[in-house]
Design a protein around this motif. Structure first.
Motif, PDB file in Angstrom:
ATOM      1  N   ASN A  24     102.956  18.804  20.967  1.00 42.35           N
ATOM      2  CA  ASN A  24     102.043  19.910  20.675  1.00 42.35           C
ATOM      3  C   ASN A  24     100.770  19.429  19.986  1.00 42.35           C
ATOM      4  OD1 ASN A  24     103.913  21.640  21.771  1.00 42.35           O
ATOM      5  ND2 ASN A  24     104.584  22.491  19.829  1.00 42.35           N
ATOM      6  N   ILE A  25     100.904  18.464  19.103  1.00 40.29           N
ATOM      7  CA  ILE A  25      99.729  17.924  18.428  1.00 40.29           C
ATOM      8  C   ILE A  25      98.861  17.152  19.414  1.00 40.29           C
ATOM      9  CG2 ILE A  25      98.979  16.249  16.685  1.00 40.29           C
ATOM     10  CD1 ILE A  25     101.222  17.343  14.907  1.00 40.29           C
ATOM     11  N   GLU A  26      99.473  16.407  20.319  1.00 38.98           N
ATOM     12  CA  GLU A  26      98.705  15.674  21.334  1.00 38.98           C
ATOM     13  C   GLU A  26      97.948  16.634  22.245  1.00 38.98           C
ATOM     14  OE1 GLU A  26     101.832  13.289  23.016  1.00 38.98           O
ATOM     15  OE2 GLU A  26     101.552  11.697  21.523  1.00 38.98           O
ATOM     16  N   ILE A  27      98.560  17.745  22.629  1.00 35.73           N
ATOM     17  CA  ILE A  27      97.878  18.761  23.439  1.00 35.73           C
ATOM     18  C   ILE A  27      96.691  19.317  22.663  1.00 35.73           C
ATOM     19  CG2 ILE A  27      98.101  21.100  24.410  1.00 35.73           C
ATOM     20  CD1 ILE A  27     101.062  20.328  25.062  1.00 35.73           C
ATOM     21  N   SER A  28      96.897  19.594  21.395  1.00 39.44           N
ATOM     22  CA  SER A  28      95.822  20.114  20.561  1.00 39.44           C
ATOM     23  C   SER A  28      94.654  19.137  20.475  1.00 39.44           C
ATOM     24  CB  SER A  28      96.349  20.410  19.153  1.00 39.44           C
ATOM     25  OG  SER A  28      95.293  20.817  18.309  1.00 39.44           O
ATOM     26  N   GLN A  29      94.963  17.864  20.293  1.00 39.10           N
ATOM     27  CA  GLN A  29      93.911  16.864  20.188  1.00 39.10           C
ATOM     28  C   GLN A  29      93.145  16.718  21.501  1.00 39.10           C
ATOM     29  OE1 GLN A  29      96.129  13.457  18.749  1.00 39.10           O
ATOM     30  NE2 GLN A  29      95.840  14.067  16.616  1.00 39.10           N
ATOM     31  N   GLN A  30      93.822  16.858  22.627  1.00 43.00           N
ATOM     32  CA  GLN A  30      93.166  16.741  23.935  1.00 43.00           C
ATOM     33  C   GLN A  30      92.324  17.964  24.269  1.00 43.00           C
ATOM     34  OE1 GLN A  30      96.438  16.099  26.627  1.00 43.00           O
ATOM     35  NE2 GLN A  30      96.873  14.062  25.834  1.00 43.00           N
ATOM     36  N   LYS A  31      92.830  19.158  23.952  1.00 46.02           N
ATOM     37  CA  LYS A  31      92.178  20.395  24.394  1.00 46.02           C
ATOM     38  C   LYS A  31      91.386  21.118  23.312  1.00 46.02           C
ATOM     39  CE  LYS A  31      95.195  21.248  28.257  1.00 46.02           C
ATOM     40  NZ  LYS A  31      95.676  22.290  29.135  1.00 46.02           N
ATOM     41  N   GLY A  32      91.537  20.700  22.063  1.00 44.43           N
ATOM     42  CA  GLY A  32      90.798  21.348  20.982  1.00 44.43           C
ATOM     43  C   GLY A  32      91.240  22.772  20.711  1.00 44.43           C
ATOM     44  N   ILE A  33      92.545  23.026  20.876  1.00 43.19           N
ATOM     45  CA  ILE A  33      93.100  24.352  20.613  1.00 43.19           C
ATOM     46  C   ILE A  33      94.375  24.214  19.794  1.00 43.19           C
ATOM     47  CG2 ILE A  33      92.131  25.456  22.673  1.00 43.19           C
ATOM     48  CD1 ILE A  33      94.921  25.119  24.001  1.00 43.19           C
ATOM     49  N   TRP A  34      94.796  25.315  19.197  1.00 49.83           N
ATOM     50  CA  TRP A  34      96.070  25.350  18.500  1.00 49.83           C
ATOM     51  C   TRP A  34      96.602  26.761  18.585  1.00 49.83           C
ATOM     52  CZ3 TRP A  34      99.418  21.860  17.329  1.00 49.83           C
ATOM     53  CH2 TRP A  34     100.469  22.132  16.451  1.00 49.83           C
ATOM     54  N   ILE A  76      91.708  33.623  15.444  1.00 52.70           N
ATOM     55  CA  ILE A  76      92.824  33.643  16.391  1.00 52.70           C
ATOM     56  C   ILE A  76      92.751  34.929  17.195  1.00 52.70           C
ATOM     57  CG2 ILE A  76      95.323  33.562  16.662  1.00 52.70           C
ATOM     58  CD1 ILE A  76      95.355  32.226  13.822  1.00 52.70           C
ATOM     59  N   GLY A  77      92.690  34.768  18.498  1.00 52.24           N
ATOM     60  CA  GLY A  77      92.615  35.920  19.382  1.00 52.24           C
ATOM     61  C   GLY A  77      93.974  36.302  19.935  1.00 52.24           C
ATOM     62  N   CYS A  78      93.955  37.160  20.934  1.00 51.93           N
ATOM     63  CA  CYS A  78      95.196  37.639  21.554  1.00 51.93           C
ATOM     64  C   CYS A  78      95.629  36.772  22.731  1.00 51.93           C
ATOM     65  CB  CYS A  78      95.008  39.078  22.045  1.00 51.93           C
ATOM     66  SG  CYS A  78      94.698  40.223  20.704  1.00 51.93           S
ATOM     67  N   GLU A  79      94.691  35.990  23.282  1.00 50.74           N
ATOM     68  CA  GLU A  79      95.005  35.174  24.451  1.00 50.74           C
ATOM     69  C   GLU A  79      96.024  34.102  24.084  1.00 50.74           C
ATOM     70  OE1 GLU A  79      92.817  31.925  27.338  1.00 50.74           O
ATOM     71  OE2 GLU A  79      91.588  33.421  26.332  1.00 50.74           O
ATOM     72  N   LYS A  80      97.042  33.969  24.903  1.00 47.15           N
ATOM     73  CA  LYS A  80      98.076  32.958  24.669  1.00 47.15           C
ATOM     74  C   LYS A  80      97.883  31.793  25.630  1.00 47.15           C
ATOM     75  CE  LYS A  80     101.190  36.251  22.734  1.00 47.15           C
ATOM     76  NZ  LYS A  80     102.414  36.244  22.022  1.00 47.15           N
ATOM     77  N   SER A  81      98.502  30.682  25.317  1.00 43.68           N
ATOM     78  CA  SER A  81      98.393  29.494  26.151  1.00 43.68           C
ATOM     79  C   SER A  81      99.759  29.113  26.701  1.00 43.68           C
ATOM     80  CB  SER A  81      97.833  28.332  25.339  1.00 43.68           C
ATOM     81  OG  SER A  81      97.864  27.144  26.089  1.00 43.68           O
ATOM     82  N   GLN A  82      99.769  28.648  27.927  1.00 43.16           N
ATOM     83  CA  GLN A  82     100.997  28.160  28.534  1.00 43.16           C
ATOM     84  C   GLN A  82     101.241  26.690  28.190  1.00 43.16           C
ATOM     85  OE1 GLN A  82     103.023  30.339  30.082  1.00 43.16           O
ATOM     86  NE2 GLN A  82     101.467  31.803  29.455  1.00 43.16           N
TER      87      GLN A  82
END
Length: 122
Positions: A24-34, A76-82
């Motif tokens: 999850n941290i690697e995804i965050s670092q790549q995409k700039g989201i959490w 933080i919005g309502c949109e969720k991420s897969q």
């Protein structure tokens, strides 16, 4: 006339974000989201709107390390991420990674949290 931003005179806020896994941290670092649990969203959104800056310090549970830190870049919005593929997460928000490095907790043991009975920061 419009009143000044309520964030101008408020302090910087810091939160330790515990992740159940490194992926999850690697995804965050790549995409700039959490994304976090809905129970954390209210605190983080409040801090984002009331503070000058909100820093998130990331750690994988049980790792004994911090994996880096980022600045909260949006509310933080309502949109969720897969991307996380796990139920229980709330909306997505932007993060701007400042440091991506594994740092052992022992390097921060001199830091004490006055809002948590002066326990070590980890």
């Amino acid at each position: 006339s419009k009143s000044p931003s309520p964030r101008q005179n408020m302090p910087v806020r810091y939160f330790i974000m515990k992740s159940s896994n490194l992926q999850n941290i690697e995804i965050s670092q790549q995409k700039g989201i959490w994304s976090t649990t809905p129970s954390n969203e209210r605190k983080l959104n409040g801090a984002f709107w009331e503070s000058n800056m909100v820093y998130l310090i990331f750690s994988v549970q049980g790792s004994g390390h911090f994996q880096g830190f980022a600045r909260m870049g949006s509310s933080i919005g309502c949109e969720k991420s897969q991307d996380w593929g796990s139920a229980g997460f709330g909306g997505v928000f932007k993060v701007e990674w400042i440091r991506k490095e594994s740092i052992p907790f022992q390097f921060a043991h001199h830091l004490l949290n006055p809002w948590n009975d002066n326990k070590k920061v980890q």
